[in-house]
Design an enzyme around this catalytic site. Structure first.
Site, PDB file in Angstrom:
ATOM      1  CE  LYS A 161     -15.874  65.961 -57.317  1.00 57.84           C
ATOM      2  NZ  LYS A 161     -16.667  65.199 -56.348  1.00 57.84           N
TER       3      LYS A 161
HETATM    4  C1  E4P Z   1     -18.887  63.159 -57.943  1.00 56.98           C
HETATM    5  O1  E4P Z   1     -17.677  63.247 -57.789  1.00 56.98           O
HETATM    6  C2  E4P Z   1     -19.881  63.500 -56.922  1.00 56.98           C
HETATM    7  O2  E4P Z   1     -19.284  63.430 -55.654  1.00 56.98           O
HETATM    8  C3  E4P Z   1     -21.044  62.553 -56.870  1.00 56.98           C
HETATM    9  O3  E4P Z   1     -20.933  61.484 -57.790  1.00 56.98           O
HETATM   10  C4  E4P Z   1     -22.374  63.208 -56.826  1.00 56.98           C
HETATM   11  O4  E4P Z   1     -23.356  62.223 -56.774  1.00 56.98           O
HETATM   12  P1  E4P Z   1     -24.823  62.501 -56.238  1.00 56.98           P
HETATM   13  O5  E4P Z   1     -25.630  63.053 -57.356  1.00 56.98           O
HETATM   14  O6  E4P Z   1     -25.305  61.131 -55.831  1.00 56.98           O
HETATM   15  O7  E4P Z   1     -24.704  63.463 -55.088  1.00 56.98           O
END
Ligand code: E4P
Length: 229
Positions: free
Chosen positions: A93
Site C-alpha cells: 500500500k
Molecule cells: C483503507 O484501506 C483505509 O485503511 C481505511 O479504509 C481508512 O478508513 P478510515 O477513514 O475509517 O480510517
C-alpha cells in the site's frame, strides 16, 4: 478462503488488523482480502510484520501492508523488504503522492502488486492506474466528514474507468462508514470494498431473517413434540 465469485462480483475486504475479527469473518467463506494501515496496526498493539504475516495466513486474498517512507527509494526498499519477509499474498500500500506514483511504477515493473491509497479525486485515481496500481483506494467516509459527498468520487472514478475500458486497476472503495456506502458502491460497479467488521455484520443482518428463523424454529419444535420430525 476467498468467495467463489471474487472474479465476477464485488470483492469484500476487511479493513482491520484485529486477527480475531479477521478469523471470524473469514469463517463465513466470503472474505476476499484485508487492508491495514499504520493507524490500524497501532490499534492492534502488535508488531507490524508479525500481525500482517498472521493475517496473511488466515485470509488468502490480498493483504495490504503500507509503506511509511515518503521518498520513492525508501518506499521501494520497504516494499521489497515486506515482499521478501512476508507471505506471497501481501501487497504493498502506497500513498498517492508523486513519490508514490514513481514507486508504484517501479514495483509494477518488478511484478509486485500495489494498492495506491488516500485517493480523494478521480485524477489521482487515474494517475495511480497509469503508474500500474493493482488497486486504487478512494476514501469515501473521510470526504463525507468534510461535508461533501464521498460517493460522488466513486461515481466519478467509475465513469472515468468506463471511458477507458482497458484500465485493469481495481477500484477499492475505502473509508466505509455504513452499509449504504457498500450498496451504493455495488450499484456503481466498484470492484472492491474494504470495511470494518461492524459493517460486515450489519450487511448480513436483517430483522425479518431473524423473525423468520424464530417462527420456523417454534413451529419445528411443535412438529418434534408431536413426534413427526
Ligand atoms: C483503507 O484501506 C483505509 O485503511 C481505511 O479504509 C481508512 O478508513 P478510515 O477513514 O475509517 O480510517
Amino acid at each position: 478462503m476467498k468467495c467463489l465469485l471474487h472474479h465476477t462480483c464485488m470483492e469484500f475486504f476487511l479493513d482491520t488488523a484485529d486477527v480475531d475479527e479477521i478469523r471470524e469473518i473469514a469463517s463465513w467463506g466470503i472474505l476476499d482480502g484485508v487492508t491495514t494501515n499504520p493507524s490500524l496496526i497501532k490499534k492492534s498493539g502488535r508488531d507490524f510484520k508479525q500481525v500482517v504475516a498472521e493475517i496473511a495466513s488466515i485470509c488468502e486474498g490480498p493483504i495490504s501492508a503500507e509503506v511509511t517512507a515518503m521518498d520513492t527509494d525508501g518506499m521501494v526498499q520497504q516494499a521489497l523488504e515486506l515482499k521478501n519477509e512476508l507471505p506471497e499474498n501481501v501487497i504493498i500500500k502506497i500513498p498517492c503522492i508523486p513519490e508514490g506514483l514513481a514507486a508504484t511504477k517501479i514495483l509494477t515493473e518488478k511484478g509486485i502488486k500495489t494498492n495506491v491509497t488516500l485517493i480523494f479525486s478521480a485524477a489521482q485515481a487515474l494517475m495511480a492506474a497509469k503508474a500500474g496500481a493493482t488497486y486504487v483506494s478512494p476514501f469515501i467516509g473521510r470526504i463525507d466528514d468534510t461535508g461533501h459527498d464521498g460517493m460522488t468520487l466513486i461515481a466519478e472514478i467509475m465513469e472515468t474507468w468506463n471511458n477507458y475500458p482497458d484500465i485493469t486497476t481495481k477500484v477499492l472503495a475505502a473509508s466505509i462508514r455504513h452499509p449504504t456506502h457498500v450498496l451504493q458502491c455495488i450499484q456503481l460497479g466498484a470492484h472492491t470494498a474494504t470495511m470494518p467488521t461492524k459493517i460486515f455484520r450489519q450487511l448480513i443482518k436483517h430483522p425479518l431473517t431473524d423473525k423468520g428463523i424464530d417462527g420456523f424454529m417454534k413451529d419445528w419444535a411443535e412438529v418434534e413434540a408431536a413426534g413427526k420430525a
